[in-house]
Design a protein around this motif. Structure first.
Motif, PDB file in Angstrom:
ATOM      1  N   GLN A 194     -14.605 -29.974  56.740  1.00  0.00           N
ATOM      2  CA  GLN A 194     -15.689 -31.152  56.715  1.00  0.00           C
ATOM      3  C   GLN A 194     -15.726 -31.733  55.107  1.00  0.00           C
ATOM      4  O   GLN A 194     -16.674 -32.512  54.814  1.00  0.00           O
ATOM      5  N   VAL A 231     -22.931 -14.755  49.915  1.00  0.00           N
ATOM      6  CA  VAL A 231     -22.990 -16.386  50.453  1.00  0.00           C
ATOM      7  C   VAL A 231     -23.887 -17.223  49.643  1.00  0.00           C
ATOM      8  O   VAL A 231     -23.509 -18.260  49.353  1.00  0.00           O
ATOM      9  N   ALA A 232     -25.143 -16.927  50.054  1.00  0.00           N
ATOM     10  CA  ALA A 232     -26.304 -17.632  49.336  1.00  0.00           C
ATOM     11  C   ALA A 232     -26.121 -17.688  47.877  1.00  0.00           C
ATOM     12  O   ALA A 232     -26.217 -19.017  47.182  1.00  0.00           O
ATOM     13  N   ALA A 233     -25.567 -16.818  47.364  1.00  0.00           N
ATOM     14  CA  ALA A 233     -25.245 -16.757  45.899  1.00  0.00           C
ATOM     15  C   ALA A 233     -24.144 -17.855  45.346  1.00  0.00           C
ATOM     16  O   ALA A 233     -24.568 -18.728  44.507  1.00  0.00           O
ATOM     17  N   CYS A 253     -22.865 -20.140  47.202  1.00  0.00           N
ATOM     18  CA  CYS A 253     -23.212 -21.669  47.563  1.00  0.00           C
ATOM     19  C   CYS A 253     -24.277 -22.113  46.474  1.00  0.00           C
ATOM     20  O   CYS A 253     -23.771 -23.449  46.283  1.00  0.00           O
ATOM     21  N   GLU A 254     -25.216 -21.299  46.100  1.00  0.00           N
ATOM     22  CA  GLU A 254     -25.926 -21.865  44.917  1.00  0.00           C
ATOM     23  C   GLU A 254     -25.298 -22.335  43.853  1.00  0.00           C
ATOM     24  O   GLU A 254     -25.350 -23.126  43.103  1.00  0.00           O
ATOM     25  N   GLY A 258     -23.347 -25.170  44.392  1.00  0.00           N
ATOM     26  CA  GLY A 258     -23.903 -26.401  44.937  1.00  0.00           C
ATOM     27  C   GLY A 258     -23.236 -26.713  46.440  1.00  0.00           C
ATOM     28  O   GLY A 258     -23.248 -27.842  46.816  1.00  0.00           O
ATOM     29  N   ILE A 259     -23.166 -25.714  47.220  1.00  0.00           N
ATOM     30  CA  ILE A 259     -22.545 -25.829  48.734  1.00  0.00           C
ATOM     31  C   ILE A 259     -23.785 -25.931  49.420  1.00  0.00           C
ATOM     32  O   ILE A 259     -24.453 -25.076  49.632  1.00  0.00           O
ATOM     33  N   LEU A 260     -24.077 -26.915  50.047  1.00  0.00           N
ATOM     34  CA  LEU A 260     -25.369 -26.732  51.057  1.00  0.00           C
ATOM     35  C   LEU A 260     -24.957 -26.284  52.452  1.00  0.00           C
ATOM     36  O   LEU A 260     -23.870 -26.591  52.953  1.00  0.00           O
ATOM     37  N   ALA A 261     -25.554 -25.261  53.011  1.00  0.00           N
ATOM     38  CA  ALA A 261     -24.997 -24.516  53.942  1.00  0.00           C
ATOM     39  C   ALA A 261     -26.419 -23.825  54.542  1.00  0.00           C
ATOM     40  O   ALA A 261     -27.277 -23.580  54.078  1.00  0.00           O
ATOM     41  N   TYR A 262     -26.134 -23.744  56.061  1.00  0.00           N
ATOM     42  CA  TYR A 262     -27.181 -23.002  56.755  1.00  0.00           C
ATOM     43  C   TYR A 262     -26.559 -21.453  56.910  1.00  0.00           C
ATOM     44  O   TYR A 262     -25.615 -21.070  57.257  1.00  0.00           O
ATOM     45  N   ASN A 263     -27.700 -20.349  56.361  1.00  0.00           N
ATOM     46  CA  ASN A 263     -27.001 -18.984  56.394  1.00  0.00           C
ATOM     47  C   ASN A 263     -27.891 -18.494  57.333  1.00  0.00           C
ATOM     48  O   ASN A 263     -29.184 -18.055  56.947  1.00  0.00           O
ATOM     49  N   ASP A 273     -23.639 -27.711  55.697  1.00  0.00           N
ATOM     50  CA  ASP A 273     -24.725 -28.783  56.193  1.00  0.00           C
ATOM     51  C   ASP A 273     -24.111 -29.978  55.448  1.00  0.00           C
ATOM     52  O   ASP A 273     -24.575 -30.564  54.504  1.00  0.00           O
ATOM     53  N   PRO A 322     -21.774 -33.929  56.934  1.00  0.00           N
ATOM     54  CA  PRO A 322     -21.279 -34.436  58.029  1.00  0.00           C
ATOM     55  C   PRO A 322     -19.923 -33.906  58.523  1.00  0.00           C
ATOM     56  O   PRO A 322     -19.219 -33.387  57.784  1.00  0.00           O
ATOM     57  N   GLN A 371     -31.535 -19.658  56.415  1.00  0.00           N
ATOM     58  CA  GLN A 371     -31.597 -20.079  54.987  1.00  0.00           C
ATOM     59  C   GLN A 371     -30.920 -21.078  54.838  1.00  0.00           C
ATOM     60  O   GLN A 371     -29.876 -21.253  55.375  1.00  0.00           O
ATOM     61  N   VAL A 400     -29.146 -22.744  51.995  1.00  0.00           N
ATOM     62  CA  VAL A 400     -28.549 -22.585  50.587  1.00  0.00           C
ATOM     63  C   VAL A 400     -27.804 -23.596  50.035  1.00  0.00           C
ATOM     64  O   VAL A 400     -27.483 -24.709  50.927  1.00  0.00           O
TER      65      VAL A 400
END
Lengths: 194, 427
Positions: free
Chosen positions: A64, A91-93, A95-96, A99-104, A180, A182, B42, B44
């Motif tokens: 992507q 992963v959430a940590a 990504c934050e 600055g990676i936008l993602a659905y976890n 998250d 395109p 989530q 994130v």
């Protein structure tokens, strides 16, 4: 001795991965379209007990065109290498941090999310196999086939039927990570449409 | 033979380990945490939110499909101001933002992607394209197959620096494409439609027009994959160079040229006091003297003038100087007391005493004589005007000549060598 050498060469050639061509033909059944040469960048490194989650997310990142996700395994300007095992909170940590936008996503809805991801041209880092993460490359609903790339053998894409894929995913617990961003465009070609 | 078998077994073991075929990962996924979380979605990466899970648990399902979105792709390169400009204009220009909104991908009409020429992880994607200049914009149909093969290049062009033109060209290309390729029933998965492929691009990329960003020369290869020969440099066609026209000399800023007409606006309710009446008459008399018989003066009441001219009641009485119906200048009632309307008479008190002192102290001096002569002429003119006699030169011309003479005197004085103090002491 000669026979033995010949035999050896034969065995080695079978075991060694085939060198893929970056210009391999497009496979429309796949949402993640990466040449084998690039997939092999995400071979699960053995240090720190394996980094299969980052390998899987990284493969989605390069697909992507999200460098912050694609470079998870290495020290880059996007952040320090993330090696070792992961759970949703790690992963959430990272990504934050990056600055990676993602659905976890964890729980029952993971199958819906995986179908959504592949239908919209995105890949997904998914739980697949015991304590393991792999990259969902595509899903052919008409054939009932799931395409998965294992970061322990990134040179090939494994195909699973519905039942086998369900077992594979449940074996690791229902957890998927979808970037998250395109999706990439299909490989552009000149076609005389005018 | 034993050695050979030993070697083959050892080699196999090494190969297996190296390829990672059978990793013994003991801990790679925190399965316990996955179990503990249960069903959670989530989102994130966009900053920590206290109520992250609460908000997203409500929407457990995946978002709506965006597989029907078109693709707009910018092929960029490092150190390319035009590329940066195009990317910024996709954020700021309304016509481009209507097609692709990088700041809000979910609301964006299309999937917007930017690929760097230098990025080897993406270069293979564009191997089939001929890209000779950056930035290049590509437009492709949606992945869903609704408009045929999603790989088809519907539009390709270089950016010419005009966002509205680019947006117009993109929409025109899409409209033309859609008129040729009718929408098809939605295909499941990612069906691609095979089509006959051409060899050359159907579009000649627009030449670079952006004056802000000189592109690196020679023309770069497309993404380092294909060797594209540089575009043949067209022989410049002779363009007729316009003969430089002599610059029109500015019209002398005389009152005649600037003030062809004067409009005196008064308020019929308040009337005109004697002081202002005198001042206005003085202004008009001065203008009449300079303009002559062609000078026109109109008197208007504020009730009529307010609709025609930008005049406020508190500015009255006002004198407008108009040309072709437009106000060129305006003297409002507040400024009238400061306007000098009468000619200033020249008398003995205006005698240039410094020039006289110079003549007395140093003897004959041309500048002093000229200064005295100018005063003399002014004095005679003043007397003649007071007597009502006509002048040989009008005021403007005379003042011009006097200024010219004055500047000549100053130049003469500048040319004079400075006096040496040592010489003076010797004397």
């Amino acid at each position: 001795m000669k026979r033995a050498s010949f035999l050896l060469c034969g065995i080695v050639s079978l075991v060694a991965p085939s060198v893929s061509n970056a210009q391999e033909p497009a496979r429309p059944e796949l949402a993640v379209e990466l040449p084998a040469e690039i997939r092999k960048w995400f071979l699960n490194p053995p240090d720190y007990g394996g980094s299969c989650v980052q390998c899987s997310v990284g493969m989605c990142g390069v697909d992507q065109n999200v460098p912050a996700a694609a470079t998870l395994l290495w020290d880059t300007e996007y952040g320090r290498a993330e090696r070792g095992g992961s759970g949703p909170s790690r992963v959430a940590a990272y990504c934050e941090r990056r600055g990676i936008l993602a659905y976890n996503i964890t729980g029952k809805s993971t199958f819906d999310w995986m179908r959504w991801a592949t239908a919209t041209g995105r890949g997904a880092a998914i739980g697949a196999g015991t304590n393991h993460f792999q990259t969902l490359m595509g899903y052919d609903a008409s054939q009932g086939k799931w395409y998965v790339c294992n970061n322990n053998s990134p040179q090939r894409i494994d195909v699973y039927d519905e039942a086998a894929f369900r077992r594979l995913h449940l074996a690791s617990g229902q957890w998927v990570v979808i970037l998250d961003y395109p999706p990439h465009p299909a490989r552009p070609r000149y076609v005389r449409w005018w | 033979m034993r050695r050979v078998w030993f070697m083959s077994v050892a080699l196999l073991a090494v190969c297996s380990a190296a390829l990672g075929q059978v990793p013994q990962n003991t801990y790679v996924v925190d399965r316990d945490e996955v179990s503990r979380l249960g069903s959670v979605v989530q989102h994130v990466g966009g900053g920590y939110r206290a109520d992250t899970t609460d908000v997203y648990v409500e929407a457990m399902g995946p978002p709506a499909s965006d597989a029907d979105k078109w693709f707009i792709t910018v092929l960029s390169m490092k150190g390319c101001p035009a590329c940066e400009r195009l990317k910024r204009e996709f954020q700021s220009d309304a016509s481009l933002r209507a097609l692709a909104n990088p700041a809000d991908p979910k609301q964006s009409w299309s999937h917007y992607n930017v690929y760097q020429r230098e990025d080897k992880s993406q270069a293979w994607r564009f191997a089939a394209l001929k890209v000779t200049t950056f930035p290049t914009i590509l437009v492709q149909p949606p992945r869903s197959g609704r408009y045929g093969d999603p790989g088809v290049v519907v539009y390709q062009a270089a950016y010419g620096g005009r966002p509205e033109k680019l947006a117009r060209e993109i929409t025109s290309a899409i409209r033309l494409y859609v008129s040729k390729v009718r929408p098809q029933p939605m295909a499941q998965g990612h069906q691609q439609i095979d089509a006959e492929y051409g060899i050359d691009p159907p579009w000649q990329p627009n030449p670079k027009e952006d004056p802000l960003a000189p592109l690196p020369l020679p023309v770069v290869d497309p993404l380092d994959v294909l060797k594209i020969p540089p575009e043949p440099v067209p022989t410049p066609t002779p363009v007729p160079v316009p003969v430089p026209q002599p610059k029109p000399t500015p019209v002398e800023s005389t009152p005649v040229a600037e003030y062809p007409e004067a409009v005196v606006i008064t308020d019929a309710d308040d009337g005109l006091d004697a002081a202002n009446d005198g001042r206005i008459k003085g202004i008009l008399a001065g203008l009449r003297r300079e303009r002559g018989k062609n000078f026109k003066v109109r008197f208007m009441d504020f009730a009529q003038a307010k609709d025609k001219y930008a005049v406020r009641r508190d500015e009255l009485p006002a004198v407008l100087f108009t040309a072709d119906g437009r106000i060129e200048d305006k003297i409002s009632g507040r400024l009238l007391p400061f306007v000098q309307t009468d000619r200033r008479e020249v008398g003995i008190s205006d005698l240039p005493w410094s020039a006289i002192l110079t003549l007395v102290s140093t003897g004959f001096s041309i500048p002093a004589v000229i200064t005295l002569a100018v005063w003399g002429v002014r004095f005679v003119r003043s007397r003649r005007q007071a007597a009502g006699k006509t002048l040989l030169l009008d005021d403007a011309l005379f003042e011009q000549i006097a200024a010219m003479v004055q500047s000549l005197i100053e130049k003469q004085q500048d040319k004079k060598p400075p006096t040496d103090p040592t010489v003076a002491q010797k004397k």
